[in-house]
Design a protein around this motif. Structure first.
Motif, PDB file in Angstrom:
ATOM      1  N   GLN A 178      51.076   4.714  53.487  1.00 12.49           N
ATOM      2  CA  GLN A 178      50.002   4.956  54.445  1.00 12.49           C
ATOM      3  C   GLN A 178      50.555   5.061  55.863  1.00 12.49           C
ATOM      4  OE1 GLN A 178      46.759   6.190  55.625  1.00 12.49           O
ATOM      5  NE2 GLN A 178      46.466   5.337  53.570  1.00 12.49           N
ATOM      6  N   ALA A 179      51.462   4.169  56.208  1.00 14.48           N
ATOM      7  CA  ALA A 179      52.065   4.219  57.548  1.00 14.48           C
ATOM      8  C   ALA A 179      52.887   5.495  57.722  1.00 14.48           C
ATOM      9  CB  ALA A 179      52.943   2.985  57.767  1.00 14.48           C
ATOM     10  N   LEU A 180      53.648   5.876  56.712  1.00 12.40           N
ATOM     11  CA  LEU A 180      54.442   7.103  56.786  1.00 12.40           C
ATOM     12  C   LEU A 180      53.547   8.322  57.000  1.00 12.40           C
ATOM     13  CD1 LEU A 180      56.955   6.452  53.851  1.00 12.40           C
ATOM     14  CD2 LEU A 180      57.537   6.583  56.291  1.00 12.40           C
ATOM     15  N   LEU A 181      52.447   8.383  56.276  1.00  7.21           N
ATOM     16  CA  LEU A 181      51.571   9.550  56.362  1.00  7.21           C
ATOM     17  C   LEU A 181      50.793   9.571  57.666  1.00  7.21           C
ATOM     18  CD1 LEU A 181      50.493   9.596  52.648  1.00  7.21           C
ATOM     19  CD2 LEU A 181      51.439  11.561  53.880  1.00  7.21           C
ATOM     20  N   ASN A 182      50.387   8.415  58.160  1.00  4.64           N
ATOM     21  CA  ASN A 182      49.702   8.386  59.450  1.00  4.64           C
ATOM     22  C   ASN A 182      50.624   8.844  60.569  1.00  4.64           C
ATOM     23  OD1 ASN A 182      46.789   7.238  59.672  1.00  4.64           O
ATOM     24  ND2 ASN A 182      47.728   6.054  58.024  1.00  4.64           N
ATOM     25  N   THR A 183      51.881   8.397  60.514  1.00  6.43           N
ATOM     26  CA  THR A 183      52.847   8.821  61.531  1.00  6.43           C
ATOM     27  C   THR A 183      53.104  10.317  61.450  1.00  6.43           C
ATOM     28  OG1 THR A 183      53.903   6.647  61.459  1.00  6.43           O
ATOM     29  CG2 THR A 183      55.183   8.450  62.408  1.00  6.43           C
ATOM     30  N   LEU A 184      53.252  10.823  60.225  1.00  3.14           N
ATOM     31  CA  LEU A 184      53.492  12.257  60.038  1.00  3.14           C
ATOM     32  C   LEU A 184      52.274  13.069  60.467  1.00  3.14           C
ATOM     33  CD1 LEU A 184      55.206  14.597  58.999  1.00  3.14           C
ATOM     34  CD2 LEU A 184      54.376  14.091  56.679  1.00  3.14           C
ATOM     35  N   ALA A 185      51.071  12.611  60.118  1.00  6.81           N
ATOM     36  CA  ALA A 185      49.861  13.336  60.501  1.00  6.81           C
ATOM     37  C   ALA A 185      49.723  13.405  62.021  1.00  6.81           C
ATOM     38  CB  ALA A 185      48.633  12.664  59.886  1.00  6.81           C
ATOM     39  N   GLN A 186      50.048  12.310  62.695  1.00  7.15           N
ATOM     40  CA  GLN A 186      49.976  12.310  64.155  1.00  7.15           C
ATOM     41  C   GLN A 186      51.013  13.253  64.749  1.00  7.15           C
ATOM     42  OE1 GLN A 186      47.522  10.524  65.964  1.00  7.15           O
ATOM     43  NE2 GLN A 186      48.246  12.042  67.437  1.00  7.15           N
ATOM     44  N   TYR A 187      52.206  13.265  64.144  1.00 12.68           N
ATOM     45  CA  TYR A 187      53.274  14.128  64.664  1.00 12.68           C
ATOM     46  C   TYR A 187      52.885  15.604  64.565  1.00 12.68           C
ATOM     47  CZ  TYR A 187      57.886  16.037  65.586  1.00 12.68           C
ATOM     48  OH  TYR A 187      58.934  16.732  66.134  1.00 12.68           O
ATOM     49  N   ILE A 188      52.366  16.017  63.404  1.00 13.46           N
ATOM     50  CA  ILE A 188      52.052  17.445  63.253  1.00 13.46           C
ATOM     51  C   ILE A 188      50.775  17.825  64.007  1.00 13.46           C
ATOM     52  CG2 ILE A 188      53.271  17.618  61.061  1.00 13.46           C
ATOM     53  CD1 ILE A 188      50.638  17.577  59.610  1.00 13.46           C
TER      54      ILE A 188
END
Length: 429
Positions: free
Chosen positions: A202-212
């Motif tokens: 969940q943390a990995l995907l939230n960080t990636l979603a914010q980045y893109i």
């Protein structure tokens, strides 16, 4: 036209058939339909009955075997196997934006309306008459291939000796909206399982979603990566080994360099390999129509999603994957779907789809049918499959939690052996 080749322990023969696009106009436009015939090396000179395999989809060519293993190994003990590239897929007049570019959008939609299960069965019957001197044959359908099996039982049971289904018993009467309400709930359960198993996902995907969201990130295929596209990776989490592969992909999505954090080029290349919308546009174009009987889908998955707002991601909310759903915005974001946007809208609005099944007819089915139903299946609702079982005569089933939707790919020899035992009235092994 036929061509022979030898694989590992299998003799394969390639067939191409010239068949009508529209069977109501048999003298009109034609298409090519490809099928690969397999026989074990030791049985190549024997007169064995045929087993026809219907691939999942819609919109995917039949499996390309590399060895005599899995369900094919079990089948070749007593059958010649015919791997059918359903019309519009594989080597069967494949559909793409390029292949349709000579038609306007209305003509494209009309052309594509001939690529549902009804005409797949018409093709199979035409091939049966040519290839077997009108002998009956057996059929096996996986996922959407199981929908084709039910359509075959409905339309041309006289061509069948027996039938097998794995992970693909459709409802005979329910609408696309019914299907997607059930599917969203299944996808929610698969998400819960995924994020429980992979505690940092969940943390990995939230960080990636914010980045893109903050940066313009371009995939290897040329499109801008969006959060909605990232959610589509969830189409894989209902498969055995699918959650693991998706986790390992997102685990290495962002990397730190001397110039700061960037999206890993490896991720940008591999991402599109997990999604089939660019390579198999027929899947996106016709997926919802497989549920339509004298009614329009009107982008069912998109409309039903509004009843499940947890899938509408925004910063600060948990990230959730979506599943096997097609959305209208995909025809604005995927390069090979963009030219087909107007045709896709016309297909979504098409109301005069013919009925697929006649329940009263299937209550008198005489063809033996054995089916594997996977209780945890994310793609085909178990409750609806069991409703159909109660409506189709001579359909016996094996309900199991041992496998995900792609069980036949993972343990096909055992699964098909069990189904043969059911159809032959033998004790399960």
């Amino acid at each position: 036209m036929t061509t022979n080749l030898t694989l590992a322990g299998i003799v394969a023969q390639k067939h191409t058939f010239i068949l009508p696009l529209d069977y109501s106009k048999p003298e009109g436009e034609t298409i090519n339909v490809f099928a690969r015939e397999l026989v074990s090396a030791e049985n190549q000179h024997k007169n064995l009955p045929f087993l026809v395999y219907f691939q999942g989809g819609p919109g995917f060519g039949a499996v390309r075997p590399a060895a005599n293993d899995g369900w094919i190994k079990r089948a070749l003990q007593e059958f010649r196997v015919l791997l059918l590239d359903q019309r519009g897929t594989g080597l069967s007049s494949p559909i793409s934006a390029a292949s349709l570019s000579h038609l306007n959008a209305a003509q494209q939609a009309q052309y594509l309306s001939h690529f549902r299960a009804d005409n797949i069965i018409n093709d199979a019957e035409a091939i049966r008459r040519q290839l077997t001197d009108n002998q009956t044959w057996s059929i096996l359908g996986q996922s959407f291939g199981g929908f084709c099996v039910l359509k075959y039982l409905n339309d041309a049971p006289e061509g069948l000796k027996e039938a097998y289904i794995t992970g693909g018993i459709p409802s005979l009467t329910r609408t696309a909206d019914d299907v997607y309400h059930a599917t969203y709930q299944r996808v929610l359960a698969k998400n819960a399982d995924f994020f429980k198993r992979f505690s940092d996902a969940q943390a990995l995907l939230n960080t990636l979603a914010q980045y893109i969201t903050d940066h313009e990130v371009t995939l290897a295929t040329g499109e801008r990566l969006t959060v909605e596209m990232l959610q589509l990776l969830g189409v894989n989490i209902g498969m055995e080994h699918g959650p693991e592969s998706i986790y390992y992909l997102i685990e290495q999505a962002l990397i730190t360099t001397a110039n700061g954090t960037i999206v890993n080029p490896l991720f940008l290349t591999q991402f599109s390999q997990y999604l089939d919308y660019n390579t198999n546009p027929l899947f996106a174009l016709l997926h919802e129509s497989i549920y339509c009987q004298q009614n329009a889908s009107n982008w069912s998955a998109h409309r039903v999603r509004q009843h499940y707002p947890e899938f509408n991601y925004s910063a600060g909310k948990p990230f959730l994957f979506t599943g096997e759903m097609i959305y209208p915005w995909m025809f604005e974001q995927f390069a090979n779907l963009i030219p087909l946007k107007t045709a896709a809208n016309a297909i979504a609005q098409k109301q005069d789809w013919p009925a697929l099944y006649q329940p009263k007819k299937l209550t008198n089915n005489k063809v033996p049918v054995a089916a594997a139903i996977y209780s945890e299946d994310m793609y085909v609702e178990m409750r609806y499959s069991l409703e159909t079982v109660a409506q189709v005569a001579n359909l016996n089933y094996w309900l199991t939690s041992e496998y995900e939707h792609n069980g036949i790919r993972m343990d096909g020899e055992r699964i098909f052996d069990k189904l043969i035992a059911i159809n032959r009235g033998s004790q399960l092994r």
